[in-house]
Design a protein around this motif. Structure first.
Motif, mmCIF file in Angstrom:
data_model
loop_
_atom_site.group_PDB
_atom_site.id
_atom_site.type_symbol
_atom_site.label_atom_id
_atom_site.label_comp_id
_atom_site.label_asym_id
_atom_site.label_seq_id
_atom_site.Cartn_x
_atom_site.Cartn_y
_atom_site.Cartn_z
ATOM 1 N N MET A 54 -27.625 70.517 -54.076
ATOM 2 C CA MET A 54 -26.731 71.576 -53.657
ATOM 3 C C MET A 54 -26.925 71.870 -52.189
ATOM 4 O O MET A 54 -28.007 71.726 -51.665
ATOM 5 C CB MET A 54 -27.012 72.838 -54.465
ATOM 6 N N PRO A 65 -21.538 74.750 -53.534
ATOM 7 C CA PRO A 65 -21.606 73.611 -54.452
ATOM 8 C C PRO A 65 -21.247 72.316 -53.734
ATOM 9 O O PRO A 65 -20.467 72.317 -52.776
ATOM 10 C CB PRO A 65 -20.564 73.952 -55.515
ATOM 11 N N GLN A 76 -20.291 68.978 -58.085
ATOM 12 C CA GLN A 76 -20.458 70.245 -58.810
ATOM 13 C C GLN A 76 -19.147 71.014 -58.858
ATOM 14 O O GLN A 76 -18.757 71.559 -59.907
ATOM 15 C CB GLN A 76 -21.552 71.076 -58.144
ATOM 16 N N ILE A 91 -17.995 71.221 -62.872
ATOM 17 C CA ILE A 91 -18.410 72.409 -63.619
ATOM 18 C C ILE A 91 -17.253 73.081 -64.369
ATOM 19 O O ILE A 91 -17.385 73.376 -65.567
ATOM 20 C CB ILE A 91 -19.135 73.395 -62.680
ATOM 21 N N LYS A 151 -25.592 65.848 -58.931
ATOM 22 C CA LYS A 151 -25.001 65.692 -60.257
ATOM 23 C C LYS A 151 -25.828 66.347 -61.352
ATOM 24 O O LYS A 151 -25.272 66.727 -62.394
ATOM 25 C CB LYS A 151 -24.761 64.221 -60.587
ATOM 26 N N ALA A 207 -27.267 69.316 -61.349
ATOM 27 C CA ALA A 207 -26.738 70.674 -61.489
ATOM 28 C C ALA A 207 -25.299 70.656 -61.991
ATOM 29 O O ALA A 207 -24.866 71.610 -62.650
ATOM 30 C CB ALA A 207 -26.813 71.411 -60.158
ATOM 31 N N ALA A 208 -24.565 69.585 -61.716
ATOM 32 C CA ALA A 208 -23.172 69.504 -62.155
ATOM 33 C C ALA A 208 -23.071 69.537 -63.678
ATOM 34 O O ALA A 208 -22.076 70.022 -64.220
ATOM 35 C CB ALA A 208 -22.511 68.241 -61.612
#
Length: 429
Positions: free
Chosen positions: A1, A33, A37, A41, A60, A62-63
Motif C-alpha cells: 500500500m 490504495p 486494491q 476490494i 495484492k 491486502a487486496a
C-alpha cells in the motif's frame, strides 16, 4: 500500500471498508490504495469471484485480506470453523499473509492460523481444534492433515489461491485440485497469479463463476520506480565488486540473489567476514533458521539477506532499497520477480546486476522480455579484462566483534499463530 495525504479523495474510505478495518489500515500507516486494491476490494466485498493478474509488490495481499476479513466479520458466529482458506505455495508467503491478517484484523473478533511443512505439526493441530475462521496453508501440509481428518473444510465460504503460477511451477496444481475437491460445491473464489499460462487459465475457468478480472502491470514490465543497472565483470571479480557495491551505507537494506544454495551460503559468509552482517535463506535452511534470518532482516539487525529464487516471490519486507543479482537468472521472468522486491508501494529502489561472459545470453533474454536495454555501468573498479584471476578477497576485521543476535521471533512471523480482537471470544493460550 502506498502512503499519501489523508485529504485525497481516492483513499481506502471510498472502497466500502468497515470502520474497524479502516482504523487498522490507518494504524499501519497506509492512506492510498494501490491500483490492485482499488480495483479488487469493491467486487470482492460484493461477493463476486475475482481473477487477479498481479505481480508481487503491488499490494495484492491486502487486496484480498481486507475484504475477506470484512466479509467474515459480518457473518461471525458462535461456533468458530474454517470459513476461509488461503492457499499459497511457500512457507514464507504463508507466514507473511498471516502477519497481514493479524495487522488488518486487529480490531475484529476473528481468528486465523498458518500451517505449513518443515515445522512440528502439533501446535498447528491444536490451533485447528480450538477453532479458527481463516486458515492459511501450503498444499502439502494441508493435504496431509486432511487425509488424517485433522482439519474440516466443509464450511469454507471463501477460497483464495495466491501465486497460482508459482504453484504451477512448483508442481502443486494436482494438490490444489485435491484440496478443492474437499471444499463445498459453492464458495466465493479469488485467484491471483503474476502470469496467466494456459494451465492457470483452465484452472480459473473451472473454479471461477462470472469473475471480475483485474490486472496490474504485466510481468514483463518491471515497476517504473526501480532503477536498473548492469555491471559487466569477470566471474572471479564478482565478490570484490559486491563488496564495493555494499560499501555505500545507503545500500544497507539489500537483497542479494544467488543462483545456487551453496553460492548463497558462500556470499553470506564473505559478507559476514568483511563486517557486513548478512544471512542466507534457501530451501536447505531449516524453517527456524529462515524465520530468524527474515526477522533479523526486517528489524535491521542484518544489513543483507542473500537468497536463492525461493525468495523471489512472496518475500514481503518493507524498505528494501537495493536488489543485487550476484548471478543473473536463466529465466528472464525471474529477473522481474527478483527486482520487484524493491521499489514497492510507491517507494523507489535500485536493481544492480552482475553479468559475466557466460551470462550475456541471459542478459539479452531479460532485455528482450522487458523491451529495453539495461543501463551498463562502465566506470567501476573491476571491468572485464581477461586477466588472470584476482587473488582471494582477504577478510576485513569487524568492528565490535561477532554477529548480532537475531533476537526472538516476532508474534505471527514465520510460525503458526492467530490474529484476534482484543477481548475476543477467549484468551490466547
Amino acid at each position: 500500500m502506498a502512503e499519501g495525504s489523508s485529504s485525497s479523495s481516492s483513499g481506502f474510505d471510498e472502497l466500502g471498508l468497515s470502520a474497524s478495518i479502516l482504523r487498522a489500515v490507518r494504524e499501519a500507516g497506509y492512506v492510498q490504495p494501490t491500483p490492485i486494491q482499488r480495483d479488487a476490494i469493491p467486487p470482492v466485498l460484493a461477493g463476486r469471484d475475482l481473477l487477479g493478474c498481479a505481480q508481487t509488490g503491488t499490494g495484492k495481499t491486502a487486496a484480498f485480506a481486507l475484504p475477506l476479513l470484512q466479509l467474515l466479520d459480518a457473518r461471525v458466529g458462535d461456533d468458530p470453523c474454517v470459513r476461509a482458506l488461503v492457499l499459497t505455495p511457500t512457507r514464507e508467503l504463508a507466514a507473511q499473509i498471516g502477519e497481514s491478517l493479524s495487522t488488518y484484523g486487529r480490531h475484529l473478533e476473528l481468528w486465523h492460523t498458518v500451517i505449513f511443512g518443515g515445522v512440528s505439526e502439533g501446535p498447528q493441530i491444536q490451533e485447528l481444534r480450538r477453532g479458527i475462521d481463516v486458515l492459511v496453508a501450503t498444499p502439502g501440509r494441508l493435504l496431509d492433515l486432511l487425509g488424517r481428518k485433522q482439519v474440516n473444510l466443509d464450511r469454507v465460504e471463501v477460497l483464495v489461491l495466491d501465486e497460482a503460477d508459482r504453484m504451477l511451477d512448483m508442481g502443486f496444481l494436482p494438490d490444489v485440485r485435491r484440496v478443492v475437491q474437499a471444499l463445498p460445491r459453492r464458495q466465493q473464489t479469488l485467484l491471483f497469479s503474476a502470469t496467466m499460462p494456459e494451465e492457470i487459465r483452465r484452472l480459473a475457468q473451472g473454479l471461477l463463476r462470472d469473475p471480475v478480472s483485474v490486472a496490474t502491470a504485466r510481468i514483463s514490465s518491471p515497476v517504473e520506480s526501480v532503477e536498473q543497472q548492469v555491471y559487466f565483470v569477470d566471474k572471479v571479480n564478482k565478490r570484490r565488486l559486491l563488496l564495493d557495491l555494499l560499501g555505500d551505507v545507503a545500500k544497507r537494506r539489500t537483497l542479494v540473489f544467488s543462483r545456487t544454495k551453496h553460492g548463497a551460503n558462500r556470499i553470506a559468509k564473505l559478507l559476514d567476514d568483511h563486517g557486513i552482517r548478512a544471512s542466507a535463506i534457501h530451501g536447505n535452511k531449516s524453517q527456524g533458521a529462515r524465520t530468524r534470518a527474515l526477522e533479523g532482516f526486517r528489524r535491521g539487525e542484518l544489513a543483507v539477506l542473500v537468497a536463492t529464487d525461493l525468495a523471489a516471490r512472496g518475500l514481503d519486507v518493507d524498505g528494501i532499497t537495493h536488489v543485487i543479482n550476484f548471478d543473473l537468472p536463466n529465466e528472464p521472468e525471474t529477473y522481474v520477480h527478483r527486482i520487484g522486491r524493491t521499489g514497492r508501494a510507491g517507494a523507489t529502489g535500485v536493481a544492480l546486476s552482475m553479468c559475466d561472459h557466460e551470462e550475456r545470453d541471459y542478459l539479452r533474454d531479460i532485455e528482450s522480455l522487458i523491451g529495453r536495454r539495461i543501463e551498463a555501468v562502465d566506470d567501476h573498479a573491476y571491468p572485464p579484462s581477461g586477466q588472470p584471476p584476482a587473488p582471494a578477497v582477504a577478510p576485513r576485521p569487524r568492528a565490535g566483534g561477532g554477529r548480532a543476535p537475531a533476537g526472538p521471533a516476532r508474534r505471527g512471523s514465520g510460525r503458526p499463530g492467530r490474529g484476534r480482537r482484543r477481548g475476543g471470544r477467549r484468551s490466547p493460550s
